[in-house]
Structure formats: C-alpha cells, structure tokens
Design an enzyme around this catalytic site. Structure first.
Site, PDB file in Angstrom:
ATOM      1  N   ILE A 132       0.834  -1.217   0.000  1.00  0.00           N
ATOM      2  CA  ILE A 132       0.000   0.000   0.000  1.00  0.00           C
ATOM      3  C   ILE A 132       0.861   1.256   0.000  1.00  0.00           C
ATOM      4  O   ILE A 132       0.347   2.349  -0.159  1.00  0.00           O
ATOM      5  CB  ILE A 132      -0.969   0.035   1.209  1.00  0.00           C
ATOM      6  CG1 ILE A 132      -0.211   0.120   2.541  1.00  0.00           C
ATOM      7  CG2 ILE A 132      -1.921  -1.150   1.172  1.00  0.00           C
ATOM      8  CD1 ILE A 132      -1.090   0.515   3.723  1.00  0.00           C
ATOM      9  N   ASP A 133       2.189   1.114   0.161  1.00  0.00           N
ATOM     10  CA  ASP A 133       3.050   2.291   0.344  1.00  0.00           C
ATOM     11  C   ASP A 133       3.394   3.032  -0.950  1.00  0.00           C
ATOM     12  O   ASP A 133       3.804   4.191  -0.911  1.00  0.00           O
ATOM     13  CB  ASP A 133       4.352   1.876   1.037  1.00  0.00           C
ATOM     14  CG  ASP A 133       4.112   1.281   2.414  1.00  0.00           C
ATOM     15  OD1 ASP A 133       3.032   1.529   2.975  1.00  0.00           O
ATOM     16  OD2 ASP A 133       4.992   0.558   2.920  1.00  0.00           O
ATOM     17  N   ARG A 177       4.877   4.157   5.363  1.00  0.00           N
ATOM     18  CA  ARG A 177       6.309   4.129   5.748  1.00  0.00           C
ATOM     19  C   ARG A 177       6.972   5.467   5.446  1.00  0.00           C
ATOM     20  O   ARG A 177       6.495   6.486   5.907  1.00  0.00           O
ATOM     21  CB  ARG A 177       7.021   2.977   5.034  1.00  0.00           C
ATOM     22  CG  ARG A 177       6.808   1.647   5.737  1.00  0.00           C
ATOM     23  CD  ARG A 177       7.466   0.502   5.011  1.00  0.00           C
ATOM     24  NE  ARG A 177       8.871   0.358   5.328  1.00  0.00           N
ATOM     25  CZ  ARG A 177       9.849   0.290   4.428  1.00  0.00           C
ATOM     26  NH1 ARG A 177       9.572   0.385   3.148  1.00  0.00           N
ATOM     27  NH2 ARG A 177      11.077   0.124   4.798  1.00  0.00           N
TER      28      ARG A 177
HETATM   29  O1  F6P Z   1       4.527  -1.720   4.280  1.00  0.00           O
HETATM   30  C1  F6P Z   1       3.168  -1.770   4.549  1.00  0.00           C
HETATM   31  C2  F6P Z   1       2.868  -1.189   5.901  1.00  0.00           C
HETATM   32  O2  F6P Z   1       1.477  -1.277   6.109  1.00  0.00           O
HETATM   33  C3  F6P Z   1       3.374   0.221   6.106  1.00  0.00           C
HETATM   34  O3  F6P Z   1       2.543   1.204   5.561  1.00  0.00           O
HETATM   35  C4  F6P Z   1       3.457   0.275   7.611  1.00  0.00           C
HETATM   36  O4  F6P Z   1       4.441   1.200   8.029  1.00  0.00           O
HETATM   37  C5  F6P Z   1       3.860  -1.116   7.981  1.00  0.00           C
HETATM   38  O5  F6P Z   1       3.497  -1.941   6.900  1.00  0.00           O
HETATM   39  C6  F6P Z   1       3.215  -1.637   9.235  1.00  0.00           C
HETATM   40  O6  F6P Z   1       3.755  -2.887   9.477  1.00  0.00           O
HETATM   41  P1  F6P Z   1       3.293  -3.857  10.623  1.00  0.00           P
HETATM   42  O7  F6P Z   1       1.998  -4.455  10.204  1.00  0.00           O
HETATM   43  O8  F6P Z   1       4.381  -4.861  10.692  1.00  0.00           O
HETATM   44  O9  F6P Z   1       3.128  -3.028  11.854  1.00  0.00           O
END
Ligand code: F6P
Length: 328
Positions: A132-133, A177
């Site tokens: 999604i980033d 991110r």
């Molecule tokens: O890379 C996808 C993402 O949803 C980012 O937008 C976010 O920073 C991260 O993953 C969150 O990761 P987790 O689910 O490991 O907390």
C-alpha cells in the site's frame, strides 16, 4: 517448470488477484506448475506450503479470489532473509525441492530479500510490487495502493460530516512508511486542506497561518492528512504542537492504521495485479531473472531488483502545493 509464489511483508489488497493471474497464466497456457508458499520467506524456511505439500495449485482453486482482500497464502515479515545463513537455507530448500523459479509479491523488504536470494540460488527470481506504500522504483503504482487510497477517502468523507457539524479539525494519520504518496493522494481525493509528509519539512507555524487564513475566509471544518513517516512526528504530536502554536480549530486525531491494508481490491488494483501476474509468468518464460515487473505510463517494464528497492522519488512536493491551492 516448477514456480514458487509467495507474499511477504505487509499484505496489500490485490495480492489474491495477482496469485490467481499467475496460476492461470502459468498452468492453462504454459503447462507450468505453481506452488503456493505460505507466510512468505518464513514459510519457505519452515517448508510451509498451501495445500500441505509442495503440490501445484490447480486453476480451479483460485476461483472467487478477485474480490478478496489479504493473501490466501498468507504473508509475514522474515528477518532471517537479511542473514547469509537464512538466505543459504532458503536457497537449499528451493534446490532440494527442485523449484525452477520464484515469484515474490511484496514491498521493499520482499524485493530486497529476492535480490539477495539471487546470490545463493540460480533459479529465476521475479518480483512483483505489492504494497500500500507505493514506494517502489520502477512502477507508477504498486498493487494495493489504489485500494488503500479509496479506504482513506471513505474514512475522510465520514469524518468531514462530523467535522462540519461541529466546526472541527481532524488530523487523519495514514500509513505509507517513508513515502508520502498514500497521504497526498488521499488528501487530494478527500478534499483535505493540509498534508504532512516525509518528503517536505512540516512547519507548524506555517500550518497555523494557513488555518487562520482559512478560518477568516469562513471555513468551518478542516481535515489534515498526516503520513506516518512525517519527520515532525505522528498525528498526536502534530496536534499538540498545533494547539500550542494557537491553532484556531478544535482538533481530534484519528489513526487509520491497518484498516488501509484490508478490503476488497478496487478495479485498478485487480487490473494491475492481473497484468503484473501474467507478465511475471511471461518473464519466466522469456528466461528473465533478478527483475521486478512494473507498470510505467501504462506499459510493462522490467527493473532490476537492485534498482527497484532504492525508493521512488514521486511528486510529493507538487502534490502538497496542489492541496494547499485547493484549500481556500
Ligand atoms: O509496508 C506496509 C505497511 O502497512 C506500512 O505502511 C506500515 O508502516 C507497515 O506496513 C506496518 O507494518 P506492521 O503491520 O508490521 O506493523
């Protein structure tokens, strides 16, 4: 030809249609076998396969996936793919089970893992950008981004109703991110007045000046989108600083969080996922390896995994200016 497919990192809406496309393109037209590796690289190390063994997924088994969010073969993060021992073990397993090729769907970490695995395994490796980033170099959009924007906009539309009723301001924190695309696209489509993104410096005083100007123009509700990676801080920290600097609106913050990773993929994601899935199979057929398939200006592109993970420089500054111009 035996092809492994895995999803790694944060899941993204559209991963299921992508696997469906890979299975159908590979099996129906090329006679290749596609094996689903569950839970990403961790599942490979644990020899965890969809259906129990490393058997092929039948074309009929990927029916009904087009509208399903998440990944039916699961996903996970795997720190062992950053260690030479983990990479070596993954390569040994792929060799032992006689895989010829591996397709990895995911974001930066997934594609970096694929790049590094190429130093230990001589099978074909093809990456597909699924996150999604929208932070991958070599594709205008990543699978999952359009749906995540849609989810953010739907939330903002609802928040605008209550903001309007109460003459209030909402700070809506989105994921992404280190990339501000999810924030800027959501803000433009949601008609938001302010955005805070990692690509530009966030000045609290400038935002207060802008909000005071808006208030004097007769604006009664404000929505600000905050990217989780903003260098100033998260939405709670920005809200506190705005209050201290004399923000003229009563404020609340809302963190959308993982809600943006779920949901039925929008048509743009289903189409992108289908095109990239089929192209990944074609790339294998053409003997390619070490590349990510992407879409730039509507055309299929191949970018080395090395270049794909350097991060995409989008039009964040321009998008931020556009949001400001539309705010009066
Ligand atoms: O890379 C996808 C993402 O949803 C980012 O937008 C976010 O920073 C991260 O993953 C969150 O990761 P987790 O689910 O490991 O907390």
């Amino acid at each position: 030809m035996k092809i492994g497919v895995l999803c790694s990192g944060g899941d993204a809406p559209g991963m299921n249609p992508c696997i469906r496309a890979i299975v159908r393109a590979a099996e129906k037209f090329e006679g290749y076998s596609v094996v689903g590796i569950r839970h990403g690289y961790q599942g490979l190390l644990d020899r965890e396969f969809w259906g129990g063994t490393d058997r092929k997924i039948e074309s009929r088994e990927v029916s009904g996936l087009m509208n399903r969010g998440g990944s039916f073969i699961n996903s996970s993060r795997c720190s062992r793919m950053r260690d030479p021992e983990g990479l070596q073990e993954a390569a040994n397993i792929l060799r032992e089970l006689r895989f010829d090729a591996l397709i990895t769907i995911g974001g930066n970490g997934t594609l970096s893992g694929a790049r590094d695995l190429g130093q230990y395994w001589d099978g074909q490796i093809i990456g597909i950008p699924g996150t999604i980033d929208n932070d991958i170099n070599g594709s205008d959009f990543t699978i999952g981004f359009p749906t995540a924007v849609q989810t953010g906009v739907e939330a903002i539309d609802k928040l605008r109703d209550t903001a309007g009723s109460h003459d209030m301001m909402f700070l809506v924190e989105v994921m992404g991110r280190h990339c501000g695309d999810l924030a800027t696209y959501t803000a433009i489509a949601g008609g938001c007045e302010v955005v805070a993104i990692p690509e530009t410096m966030t000045s609290i005083q400038q935002i207060v000046n802008q909000l005071t100007y808006c208030k004097n123009l007769g604006k009664r509700s404000i929505i600000m989108v905050v990217a989780e990676g903003d260098e100033f801080g998260n939405s709670a920290e920005i809200m506190k600083a705005l209050k201290e600097a004399g923000c003229p609106f009563e404020m609340r913050n809302v963190v959308l969080g993982h809600v943006q990773r779920g949901g039925s993929p929008v048509p743009a994601d289903r189409i992108l996922a289908t095109r990239l899935g089929v192209c990944a199979v074609d790339a294998i057929k053409d003997g390619k390896t070490g590349v990510m398939v992407g879409m730039v200006n509507g055309q299929i592109t191949y970018t080395s995994l090395e270049e794909a993970v350097v991060g995409r420089r989008g039009k964040a500054e321009d998008m931020e200016k556009l949001i400001k111009r539309m705010s009066i």
